[in-house]
Write a protein that holds these residues in place. Structure first.
Motif, PDB file in Angstrom:
ATOM      1  N   TYR A   1      -4.864  -1.450   8.251  1.00 12.00           N
ATOM      2  CA  TYR A   1      -5.133  -2.267   9.451  1.00 12.00           C
ATOM      3  C   TYR A   1      -6.609  -2.628   9.554  1.00 12.00           C
TER       4      TYR A   1
ATOM      5  N   ASP B   1      -6.524   5.340   4.259  1.00 10.73           N
ATOM      6  CA  ASP B   1      -5.549   4.253   4.400  1.00 10.73           C
ATOM      7  C   ASP B   1      -6.098   3.264   5.427  1.00 10.73           C
TER       8      ASP B   1
ATOM      9  N   SER C   1       0.837  -1.205   0.000  1.00  9.72           N
ATOM     10  CA  SER C   1       0.000   0.000   0.000  1.00  9.72           C
ATOM     11  C   SER C   1       0.869   1.252   0.000  1.00  9.72           C
ATOM     12  N   LYS C   2       2.123   1.113   0.415  1.00  9.42           N
ATOM     13  CA  LYS C   2       3.056   2.239   0.340  1.00  9.42           C
ATOM     14  C   LYS C   2       3.198   2.708  -1.124  1.00  9.42           C
TER      15      LYS C   2
ATOM     16  N   SER D   1      -0.471  -6.904   3.755  1.00 11.86           N
ATOM     17  CA  SER D   1       0.678  -7.045   4.649  1.00 11.86           C
ATOM     18  C   SER D   1       0.313  -7.440   6.063  1.00 11.86           C
ATOM     19  N   LYS D   2      -0.530  -6.624   6.691  1.00  9.48           N
ATOM     20  CA  LYS D   2      -0.793  -6.808   8.124  1.00  9.48           C
ATOM     21  C   LYS D   2      -1.883  -7.848   8.352  1.00  9.48           C
TER      22      LYS D   2
ATOM     23  N   ASN E   1      -6.222   7.686   8.338  1.00 13.48           N
ATOM     24  CA  ASN E   1      -5.755   6.312   8.555  1.00 13.48           C
ATOM     25  C   ASN E   1      -6.461   5.764   9.807  1.00 13.48           C
TER      26      ASN E   1
ATOM     27  N   SER F   1      -4.249  -3.352   2.203  1.00 14.99           N
ATOM     28  CA  SER F   1      -2.973  -4.064   2.091  1.00 14.99           C
ATOM     29  C   SER F   1      -3.131  -5.512   2.529  1.00 14.99           C
TER      30      SER F   1
ATOM     31  N   ARG G   1       4.583  -7.843  -0.615  1.00 18.61           N
ATOM     32  CA  ARG G   1       4.385  -6.517  -1.196  1.00 18.61           C
ATOM     33  C   ARG G   1       3.128  -6.447  -2.087  1.00 18.61           C
TER      34      ARG G   1
ATOM     35  N   ASN H   1      -2.197   4.088  12.749  1.00 18.83           N
ATOM     36  CA  ASN H   1      -0.794   3.962  13.125  1.00 18.83           C
ATOM     37  C   ASN H   1      -0.308   5.403  13.288  1.00 18.83           C
TER      38      ASN H   1
ATOM     39  N   TRP I   1       1.197   8.619   9.879  1.00 13.03           N
ATOM     40  CA  TRP I   1       2.174   7.582   9.525  1.00 13.03           C
ATOM     41  C   TRP I   1       3.306   8.241   8.719  1.00 13.03           C
TER      42      TRP I   1
HETATM   43  C1  LIG Z   1      -0.704   3.221   8.070  1.00 12.44           C
HETATM   44  C2  LIG Z   1       0.075   2.358   7.144  1.00 12.44           C
HETATM   45  N1  LIG Z   1      -0.219   2.383   5.842  1.00 12.44           N
HETATM   46  C3  LIG Z   1       0.460   1.646   4.952  1.00 12.44           C
HETATM   47  C4  LIG Z   1       1.490   0.829   5.363  1.00 12.44           C
HETATM   48  C5  LIG Z   1       2.274   0.106   4.313  1.00 12.44           C
HETATM   49  O1  LIG Z   1       2.013  -1.218   4.244  1.00 12.44           O
HETATM   50  P1  LIG Z   1       2.430  -2.054   2.958  1.00 12.44           P
HETATM   51  O2  LIG Z   1       3.220  -1.190   2.050  1.00 12.44           O
HETATM   52  O3  LIG Z   1       3.235  -3.188   3.503  1.00 12.44           O
HETATM   53  O4  LIG Z   1       1.139  -2.489   2.343  1.00 12.44           O
HETATM   54  C6  LIG Z   1       1.867   0.790   6.707  1.00 12.44           C
HETATM   55  C7  LIG Z   1       3.010  -0.012   7.139  1.00 12.44           C
HETATM   56  O5  LIG Z   1       3.500   0.066   8.244  1.00 12.44           O
HETATM   57  C8  LIG Z   1       1.134   1.569   7.628  1.00 12.44           C
HETATM   58  O6  LIG Z   1       1.432   1.576   8.933  1.00 12.44           O
END
Ligand SMILES: Cc1ncc(COP(=O)(O)O)c(C=O)c1O
Length: 390
Positions: free
Chosen positions: A207, A204, A104-105, A238-239, A172, A236, A247, A176, A129
């Motif tokens: 989470y 965003d 998501s970055k 990821s989490k 967000n 994402s 990725r 975070n 973030w």
């Molecule tokens: C608020 C937030 N957005 C996006 C991301 C990015 O996650 P990713 O690029 O792994 O999907 C993070 C990662 O720590 C995050 O904390």
């Protein structure tokens, strides 16, 4: 005469390296040197990626899914995401409204490149973030920081910060670094404002799966059609699925945005790793079980970490994500004048890694990540207490 080093672009001087990523590098170095480190800093679950996801990825490799695929993502995965998003956003989402990026970055970076003209402003609620301001600046935009007391969104303060240059606001939730979830009434108010002022809401939701106490997580994309049209929902794998290294992140938005993101990404990175996308497909198809198990464990960890703050910090109980964000101002003094020095001393003297609030625009706070096992949380919090109360 030695050749003069070429001058680098202003753009690159203008941004900061991700300090949290840099710290993670320092920690692996310390661990390699044999130091007993407790990492309460890195924002990723400590679980292995679920076996069925690994198997699906391996299977894709065995089937030679190793070539270029569609820039926007393989069709099956976008169909599965569209189905899930239709439930989450309570409206029919089709695969043309789904776009995949390398985490998501990467999606966030691409969004700003797609919607921002030089000088455009993006409202960033504080704390934020770390990547938000830098990704905005990389697109020539100006992050406009807005104070939001008590870890909540202040729509009043946001309203005051809007100018004719405001292009978007980024939120967000679950948050975070604070773990806060913004209530529905606030999201509704924000939605109204975005429509009235014709600005995008970038939501965003990395989470989104990590929500505790059976709370519902309100998403602006689930409000009226008018608000949906102004909302770019970023998610994402990821989490939620312990797939940080795969990725894979994605965007749900109007087709016009997706088409233009696709144009950009076709020159940037092309498609996401093809076989990783098959792992993501398996993740989404088996998501209920994976997420339910993880949330149960994280909720126990949250309760443990929060209970260990008693008498030590003032801190809000996180409703989602896996962070505590306590105020540490009462521990600051001449030898330890700010949270960055506190974090550095804590690491050197006790081996516990946390992140200073200054990284998130909130000096006087620290971020403690509880996405690690109960033993580490207990020992880490014990060392923090001993360090602060000495
Ligand atoms: C608020 C937030 N957005 C996006 C991301 C990015 O996650 P990713 O690029 O792994 O999907 C993070 C990662 O720590 C995050 O904390």
């Amino acid at each position: 005469m030695p050749k003069k080093m070429s001058k680098l672009a202003d753009r690159i001087h203008n941004i900061e390296e991700s300090k949290s990523v840099r710290l993670a590098g320092i920690l692996s170095q310390l661990r390699a040197e044999g130091r007993d480190i407790i990492g309460l800093n890195v924002g990723e679950p400590d679980f292995y990626t679920p076996k069925n996801i690994i198997e699906a990825t391996k299977n894709a490799l065995d089937q030679n899914m190793t070539r270029y695929s569609l820039v926007e993502g393989i069709q099956d995965l976008r169909d599965a995401i569209a189905k899930k998003a239709s439930e989450q956003l309570t409206r029919k989402i089709n695969s043309k409204q789904v776009f995949l990026g390398n985490g998501s970055k990467h999606i966030l970076y691409n969004i700003f490149q797609t919607i921002i003209n030089p000088g455009d402003e993006v409202i960033v609620p504080v704390p934020y973030w770390v990547t938000f301001p830098e990704a905005i600046k990389l697109a020539g935009g100006i992050p406009k920081f807005v104070t939001c007391p008590n870890n909540q969104l202040s729509v009043e303060n946001i309203k005051e910060a809007i100018t004719e240059k405001t292009k978007a606001i980024i939120i967000n939730s679950p948050n975070n670094p604070t773990g806060a979830i913004y209530p529905k009434e606030v999201i509704e108010e924000l939605g109204k404002l975005a429509v009235e002022k014709d600005i995008f809401i970038i939501s965003d939701e990395a989470y989104d799966a990590l929500v505790y106490d059976n709370m519902k997580f309100p998403s602006p994309g689930a409000l009226s059609e008018d608000v949906f049209k102004k909302t770019l929902t970023v998610q994402s794998f990821s989490k939620s699925y312990c797939m940080t290294g795969f990725r894979i992140g994605y965007l749900i938005a109007e087709e016009e945005i997706i088409k233009n993101m696709q144009k950009l990404q076709s020159h940037l990175s092309g498609n996401n790793c093809t076989f990783a996308q098959y792992g993501a497909l398996e993740a989404i198809l088996s998501s209920d079980k994976i997420i339910e198990d993880m949330v149960k464990i994280m909720e126990k960890r949250r309760d443990l970490a929060y209970s260990l703050c008693e008498g030590l910090f003032e801190v809000e109980k996180p409703q989602g994500a896996f962070y505590l964000f306590p105020n540490v101002e009462k521990y600051l003094n001449e030898q330890m004048p700010n949270d960055e020095i506190l974090a550095e001393k804590l690491l050197k003297e006790t081996g516990v890694a946390i992140l200073p609030g200054a990284y998130f625009g909130a000096p006087g706070f620290i971020r403690i990540c509880f996405a690690t096992n109960e033993e580490q949380i207990t020992e880490g919090m014990k060392r923090i207490r001993t360090f602060l109360c000495k």
